[in-house]
Design a protein around this motif. Structure first.
Motif, PDB file in Angstrom:
ATOM      1  N   MET A  27      28.078   6.624  13.630  1.00  0.00           N
ATOM      2  CA  MET A  27      26.989   5.648  13.613  1.00  0.00           C
ATOM      3  C   MET A  27      27.281   4.508  12.639  1.00  0.00           C
ATOM      4  N   ARG A  28      27.919   4.817  11.536  1.00  0.00           N
ATOM      5  CA  ARG A  28      28.255   3.765  10.561  1.00  0.00           C
ATOM      6  C   ARG A  28      29.246   2.767  11.134  1.00  0.00           C
ATOM      7  N   ASN A  68      25.018  -2.401  14.446  1.00  0.00           N
ATOM      8  CA  ASN A  68      23.611  -2.141  14.167  1.00  0.00           C
ATOM      9  C   ASN A  68      22.784  -3.241  14.820  1.00  0.00           C
ATOM     10  N   GLN A  85      19.618  -4.672  12.862  1.00  0.00           N
ATOM     11  CA  GLN A  85      19.924  -5.697  11.859  1.00  0.00           C
ATOM     12  C   GLN A  85      20.167  -7.049  12.541  1.00  0.00           C
ATOM     13  N   GLU A 124      29.356   1.863  14.321  1.00  0.00           N
ATOM     14  CA  GLU A 124      28.788   1.151  15.462  1.00  0.00           C
ATOM     15  C   GLU A 124      28.043  -0.092  14.998  1.00  0.00           C
TER      16      GLU A 124
END
Length: 75
Positions: free
Chosen positions: A60-61, A65, A68, A63
């Protein structure tokens, strides 16, 4: 005859008590083994789950965001 019974009955009782004590210790041992096995299975499951969550977090980090992205546009 009553004198013979009085000498036999305590021996039978102590032997019976010994059998029950052995049975009780055996039951306690099996309960302890089962509890430790269950705890070990739980710890293994927890470690697998935690590792899967760590991997998902790293994925997830990496990918994009999108939240945001939209938040920046509205400001």
């Amino acid at each position: 005859m009553p004198e013979e019974l009085s000498s036999i009955i305590p021996a039978v009782q102590s032997e019976t008590e010994e059998h029950f004590a052995t049975y009780e210790v055996t039951q306690e041992f099996h309960s302890e083994v089962e509890a430790r096995s269950e705890f070990k299975r739980h710890c293994e499951w927890y470690a697998r789950t935690a590792e899967a969550h760590r991997q998902e977090l790293e994925k997830m980090r990496g990918e994009l965001n999108l939240f945001q992205f939209f938040r920046r546009r509205s400001n």
